[in-house]
Design an enzyme around this catalytic site. Structure first.
Site, PDB file in Angstrom:
ATOM      1  N   CYS A 152       0.985  -1.260  -0.004  1.00 32.15           N
ATOM      2  CA  CYS A 152      -0.066  -0.100  -0.088  1.00 32.15           C
ATOM      3  C   CYS A 152       0.777   1.258   0.160  1.00 32.15           C
ATOM      4  CB  CYS A 152      -0.973  -0.086   1.172  1.00 32.15           C
ATOM      5  SG  CYS A 152      -2.198   1.213   1.164  1.00 32.15           S
ATOM      6  N   HIS A 202      -3.335  -5.538   1.447  1.00 37.28           N
ATOM      7  CA  HIS A 202      -2.362  -5.817   2.782  1.00 37.28           C
ATOM      8  C   HIS A 202      -2.316  -7.368   3.091  1.00 37.28           C
ATOM      9  CE1 HIS A 202      -2.226  -1.597   4.315  1.00 37.28           C
ATOM     10  NE2 HIS A 202      -3.069  -1.451   3.335  1.00 37.28           N
ATOM     11  N   GLU A 212      -0.632  -8.695   5.021  1.00 38.15           N
ATOM     12  CA  GLU A 212      -0.351  -8.903   6.347  1.00 38.15           C
ATOM     13  C   GLU A 212      -1.243  -8.826   7.318  1.00 38.15           C
ATOM     14  OE1 GLU A 212      -0.446  -4.336   6.188  1.00 38.15           O
ATOM     15  OE2 GLU A 212      -0.057  -5.925   5.056  1.00 38.15           O
TER      16      GLU A 212
END
Length: 235
Positions: free
Chosen positions: A87, A196, A198
């Protein structure tokens, strides 16, 4: 060996701790790094995390691309170190000219947050080797400046050389040209994407799946891929 993966914190970073946790869950050692330092602390790979570095003033990622540690990031990229920009980190990589093109305000002028389906277009990179080519995955997405742009000739080059790493499926959430969600450089060590990974590494906290709510862990393969790349290079 245990892969040591650095996560750089910039003023305004929001997802640096999440990235560190993802690395640890994948079996690596997360190393916290600071934007104002020139020391990469001997790490084997790097993550530039999401957030709003320097308040996204000027352009998203533009000021962070000039942070002191980015000199070391550029040098590490040139030497082949695996580097992932997530991002805002993707925006930094573009602004630092480690990946081509640009990222602008979403076409609908609104912040978007959703679980996003992607297709893996290139699994021959340091961050995608644990995926299958053409695999469809679901990764959370949250951005306001995620519209990927490039000239037609540059887009043709990216397509022709296989540098599109991920493509949006189902819906284009931000107006990115040719549905591009992520890129790799020619060497395959630098990868950037808007969604994302994660946030999709641990059951109970990821996207919904047919099996159970919040059970999606498609993002984990980003980090296991990098760990495998590092360990393989050291063998």
């Amino acid at each position: 060996m245990t892969a040591r993966i650095g996560v750089i914190t910039f003023p305004g970073s929001l997802d640096d701790r999440d990235a560190q946790r993802a690395i640890e869950i994948a079996g690596g050692e997360a190393v916290a790094l600071w934007h104002g330092s020139h020391d990469l602390d001997g790490v084997d790979a790097l993550v530039l995390p999401g957030g709003f570095s320097y308040g996204d003033y000027l352009r998203a990622g533009a000021i962070a691309a000039l942070a002191p540690i980015m000199a070391e990031v550029k040098d590490a990229a040139a030497k082949g170190m695996p580097i992932l920009g997530i991002c805002n980190g993707f925006q930094m990589l573009v602004e630092a000219h480690l990946l081509p093109g640009g990222l602008i305000r979403n076409a609908h002028q609104q912040f978007v947050r959703r679980d996003q389906k992607l297709r893996v277009e290139n699994n021959d990179t340091a961050w995608t080797s644990d995926f299958a080519s053409g695999q469809e995955i679901v990764i959370p997405l949250k951005n306001a400046d995620g519209g990927y742009i490039a000239s037609e000739s540059e887009l043709d080059r990216l397509e022709g050389e296989g540098l599109v790493a991920f493509r949006y499926l189902g819906v284009n959430p931000n107006g990115s040209l040719r549905d591009i969600a992520g890129l790799t450089n020619e060497r395959g060590n630098v990868v950037g994407l808007m969604p994302h990974p994660e946030h999709a590494v641990e059951p109970g906290f990821g996207p919904d799946t047919a099996a159970a709510m919040r059970s999606g862990v498609d993002g984990l393969s980003f980090f296991t891929s990098a760990i495998a790349a590092v360990v393989g290079a050291a063998a």
